[in-house]
Scaffold this motif. Structure first.
Motif, PDB file in Angstrom:
ATOM      1  N   LEU A  66      -5.468   1.256  25.914  1.00 55.88           N
ATOM      2  CA  LEU A  66      -6.906   1.534  25.902  1.00 55.88           C
ATOM      3  C   LEU A  66      -7.445   1.762  27.310  1.00 55.88           C
ATOM      4  O   LEU A  66      -8.251   2.671  27.540  1.00 55.88           O
ATOM      5  CB  LEU A  66      -7.656   0.375  25.233  1.00 55.88           C
ATOM      6  CG  LEU A  66      -7.439   0.205  23.732  1.00 55.88           C
ATOM      7  CD1 LEU A  66      -8.174  -1.035  23.233  1.00 55.88           C
ATOM      8  CD2 LEU A  66      -7.910   1.437  22.972  1.00 55.88           C
ATOM      9  N   GLY A  67      -6.999   0.931  28.266  1.00 57.15           N
ATOM     10  CA  GLY A  67      -7.484   1.071  29.635  1.00 57.15           C
ATOM     11  C   GLY A  67      -7.074   2.390  30.256  1.00 57.15           C
ATOM     12  O   GLY A  67      -7.895   3.079  30.878  1.00 57.15           O
ATOM     13  N   TRP A  68      -5.800   2.779  30.083  1.00 58.66           N
ATOM     14  CA  TRP A  68      -5.323   4.032  30.675  1.00 58.66           C
ATOM     15  C   TRP A  68      -6.029   5.231  30.047  1.00 58.66           C
ATOM     16  O   TRP A  68      -6.469   6.143  30.749  1.00 58.66           O
ATOM     17  CB  TRP A  68      -3.810   4.155  30.485  1.00 58.66           C
ATOM     18  CG  TRP A  68      -3.189   5.227  31.333  1.00 58.66           C
ATOM     19  CD1 TRP A  68      -3.353   6.581  31.191  1.00 58.66           C
ATOM     20  CD2 TRP A  68      -2.342   5.049  32.467  1.00 58.66           C
ATOM     21  NE1 TRP A  68      -2.646   7.250  32.150  1.00 58.66           N
ATOM     22  CE2 TRP A  68      -2.016   6.327  32.948  1.00 58.66           C
ATOM     23  CE3 TRP A  68      -1.813   3.928  33.109  1.00 58.66           C
ATOM     24  CZ2 TRP A  68      -1.187   6.529  34.050  1.00 58.66           C
ATOM     25  CZ3 TRP A  68      -0.992   4.122  34.201  1.00 58.66           C
ATOM     26  CH2 TRP A  68      -0.677   5.407  34.665  1.00 58.66           C
ATOM     27  N   LEU A  69      -6.159   5.230  28.708  1.00 58.43           N
ATOM     28  CA  LEU A  69      -6.790   6.364  28.039  1.00 58.43           C
ATOM     29  C   LEU A  69      -8.280   6.462  28.383  1.00 58.43           C
ATOM     30  O   LEU A  69      -8.814   7.566  28.529  1.00 58.43           O
ATOM     31  CB  LEU A  69      -6.604   6.252  26.524  1.00 58.43           C
ATOM     32  CG  LEU A  69      -5.164   6.391  26.012  1.00 58.43           C
ATOM     33  CD1 LEU A  69      -5.134   6.309  24.489  1.00 58.43           C
ATOM     34  CD2 LEU A  69      -4.538   7.700  26.492  1.00 58.43           C
ATOM     35  N   ALA A  70      -8.947   5.311  28.523  1.00 60.03           N
ATOM     36  CA  ALA A  70     -10.356   5.333  28.906  1.00 60.03           C
ATOM     37  C   ALA A  70     -10.522   5.906  30.307  1.00 60.03           C
ATOM     38  O   ALA A  70     -11.416   6.728  30.555  1.00 60.03           O
ATOM     39  CB  ALA A  70     -10.937   3.920  28.838  1.00 60.03           C
ATOM     40  N   ALA A  71      -9.662   5.485  31.238  1.00 61.22           N
ATOM     41  CA  ALA A  71      -9.720   6.012  32.603  1.00 61.22           C
ATOM     42  C   ALA A  71      -9.368   7.492  32.625  1.00 61.22           C
ATOM     43  O   ALA A  71      -9.978   8.288  33.354  1.00 61.22           O
ATOM     44  CB  ALA A  71      -8.777   5.224  33.509  1.00 61.22           C
ATOM     45  N   GLN A  72      -8.396   7.880  31.826  1.00 64.68           N
ATOM     46  CA  GLN A  72      -7.990   9.283  31.740  1.00 64.68           C
ATOM     47  C   GLN A  72      -9.130  10.134  31.187  1.00 64.68           C
ATOM     48  O   GLN A  72      -9.417  11.234  31.693  1.00 64.68           O
ATOM     49  CB  GLN A  72      -6.763   9.388  30.828  1.00 64.68           C
ATOM     50  CG  GLN A  72      -6.020  10.706  30.917  1.00 64.68           C
ATOM     51  CD  GLN A  72      -4.791  10.692  30.047  1.00 64.68           C
ATOM     52  OE1 GLN A  72      -4.853  10.347  28.865  1.00 64.68           O
ATOM     53  NE2 GLN A  72      -3.657  11.059  30.609  1.00 64.68           N
ATOM     54  N   LEU A  73      -9.800   9.626  30.162  1.00 67.29           N
ATOM     55  CA  LEU A  73     -10.920  10.352  29.565  1.00 67.29           C
ATOM     56  C   LEU A  73     -12.051  10.517  30.563  1.00 67.29           C
ATOM     57  O   LEU A  73     -12.672  11.582  30.667  1.00 67.29           O
ATOM     58  CB  LEU A  73     -11.411   9.611  28.323  1.00 67.29           C
ATOM     59  CG  LEU A  73     -12.480  10.301  27.477  1.00 67.29           C
ATOM     60  CD1 LEU A  73     -11.953  11.623  26.911  1.00 67.29           C
ATOM     61  CD2 LEU A  73     -12.935   9.387  26.343  1.00 67.29           C
ATOM     62  N   ALA A  74     -12.331   9.472  31.326  1.00 65.54           N
ATOM     63  CA  ALA A  74     -13.390   9.554  32.328  1.00 65.54           C
ATOM     64  C   ALA A  74     -13.028  10.501  33.468  1.00 65.54           C
ATOM     65  O   ALA A  74     -13.902  11.148  34.042  1.00 65.54           O
ATOM     66  CB  ALA A  74     -13.677   8.160  32.883  1.00 65.54           C
ATOM     67  N   ASN A  75     -11.734  10.595  33.773  1.00 64.22           N
ATOM     68  CA  ASN A  75     -11.304  11.386  34.918  1.00 64.22           C
ATOM     69  C   ASN A  75     -11.074  12.856  34.581  1.00 64.22           C
ATOM     70  O   ASN A  75     -11.561  13.748  35.283  1.00 64.22           O
ATOM     71  CB  ASN A  75     -10.019  10.784  35.495  1.00 64.22           C
ATOM     72  CG  ASN A  75      -9.553  11.509  36.739  1.00 64.22           C
ATOM     73  OD1 ASN A  75     -10.337  11.777  37.638  1.00 64.22           O
ATOM     74  ND2 ASN A  75      -8.279  11.839  36.795  1.00 64.22           N
ATOM     75  N   VAL A  76     -10.317  13.120  33.525  1.00 60.50           N
ATOM     76  CA  VAL A  76      -9.954  14.506  33.199  1.00 60.50           C
ATOM     77  C   VAL A  76     -10.542  14.960  31.865  1.00 60.50           C
ATOM     78  O   VAL A  76     -10.256  16.062  31.401  1.00 60.50           O
ATOM     79  CB  VAL A  76      -8.423  14.693  33.185  1.00 60.50           C
ATOM     80  CG1 VAL A  76      -7.848  14.434  34.560  1.00 60.50           C
ATOM     81  CG2 VAL A  76      -7.759  13.781  32.150  1.00 60.50           C
ATOM     82  N   HIS A  77     -11.357  14.108  31.238  1.00 53.16           N
ATOM     83  CA  HIS A  77     -12.086  14.450  30.019  1.00 53.16           C
ATOM     84  C   HIS A  77     -11.174  14.756  28.838  1.00 53.16           C
ATOM     85  O   HIS A  77     -11.549  15.520  27.945  1.00 53.16           O
ATOM     86  CB  HIS A  77     -13.033  15.627  30.273  1.00 53.16           C
ATOM     87  CG  HIS A  77     -13.914  15.428  31.462  1.00 53.16           C
ATOM     88  ND1 HIS A  77     -14.856  14.413  31.522  1.00 53.16           N
ATOM     89  CD2 HIS A  77     -13.981  16.076  32.655  1.00 53.16           C
ATOM     90  CE1 HIS A  77     -15.480  14.461  32.690  1.00 53.16           C
ATOM     91  NE2 HIS A  77     -14.950  15.459  33.403  1.00 53.16           N
ATOM     92  N   ARG A  78      -9.993  14.200  28.832  1.00 50.62           N
ATOM     93  CA  ARG A  78      -9.124  14.285  27.670  1.00 50.62           C
ATOM     94  C   ARG A  78      -8.082  13.186  27.776  1.00 50.62           C
ATOM     95  O   ARG A  78      -7.836  12.643  28.862  1.00 50.62           O
ATOM     96  CB  ARG A  78      -8.440  15.648  27.561  1.00 50.62           C
ATOM     97  CG  ARG A  78      -7.350  15.906  28.586  1.00 50.62           C
ATOM     98  CD  ARG A  78      -6.837  17.339  28.449  1.00 50.62           C
ATOM     99  NE  ARG A  78      -5.770  17.613  29.396  1.00 50.62           N
ATOM    100  CZ  ARG A  78      -4.503  17.792  29.051  1.00 50.62           C
ATOM    101  NH1 ARG A  78      -4.154  17.693  27.784  1.00 50.62           N
ATOM    102  NH2 ARG A  78      -3.585  18.058  29.962  1.00 50.62           N
TER     103      ARG A  78
END
Length: 203
Positions: A66-78
């Motif tokens: 969850l943490g990695w995907l949330a950071a990924q979503l915030a950074n690269v929007h996917r």
């Protein structure tokens, strides 16, 4: 893992490189099984602590995803399956040093921190042209640092949060420094010797 930068001379695949989903899922299951086996096996006996260790590992792995995907979503929007696998490994690694002495809440906190900071570290390492350093730093070293600190802070009994004393935290920081130097020196020596004796194939 630390030997790879010396071997590959800065070459690395991007974190978001797409791989077949079946390969990524198999990698995730293998990583989770291996890391849980390390945690549980370190107990040497099956007792009441065994279930706690296994559950804390699963909580941290889920939180890492969850943490990695949330950071990924915030950074690269996917989000990507590769990011989920990286988060699973990061979360599992973060709780590995401390799982017998943590509760579920602390495990989730460490897993989330490992996932978020692991992704941040991966992005920063790539932007800084760290090359293949990005992978072991983001997925292994940063989560391990979080695990060392988490033990010093949240371990029931001697942890700083519960005891008010910093003895365990200080010991964890000293241990982190010692093992960091050891890993760098030994891994670099092995990589150098391997390249001199056998040669290392580059991508």
């Amino acid at each position: 893992a630390v030997a790879l930068p010396v071997a590959a001379h800065g070459r690395v695949e991007p974190e978001l490189l797409e791989r077949p989903p079946s390969t990524l899922l198999a990698s995730a299951l293998a990583a989770l099984a291996g890391l849980l086996a390390l945690s549980v096996g370190a107990e040497l006996v099956v007792d009441a602590t065994t279930l706690i260790v296994a559950l804390n590992g699963l909580w941290a792995a889920a939180a890492g995803i969850l943490g990695w995907l949330a950071a990924q979503l915030a950074n690269v929007h996917r989000t990507t399956l590769a990011g989920g696998v990286a988060g699973l490994i990061a979360g599992s690694v973060s709780v590995l040093p401390a799982s017998p002495w943590l509760d579920s809440t602390s495990s989730v906190i460490l897993g989330l921190a490992a996932g978020i900071l692991g992704h941040v570290a991966a992005v920063a390492a790539r932007r800084g042209h760290a090359g293949i350093w990005a992978t072991p730093i983001a997925v292994l070293y940063v989560p391990a640092v979080i695990g060392f600190l988490g033990t010093g802070l949240f371990a029931h009994g001697p942890g700083l949060v519960f005891s008010g004393h910093s003895d365990l935290l200080t010991a964890q920081l000293l241990g982190l420094g010692a093992i960091t130097v050891y890993a760098l020196v030994v891994s670099a020596g092995l990589a150098f010797a391997t390249e001199r004796l056998l040669g290392l194939r580059r991508r």
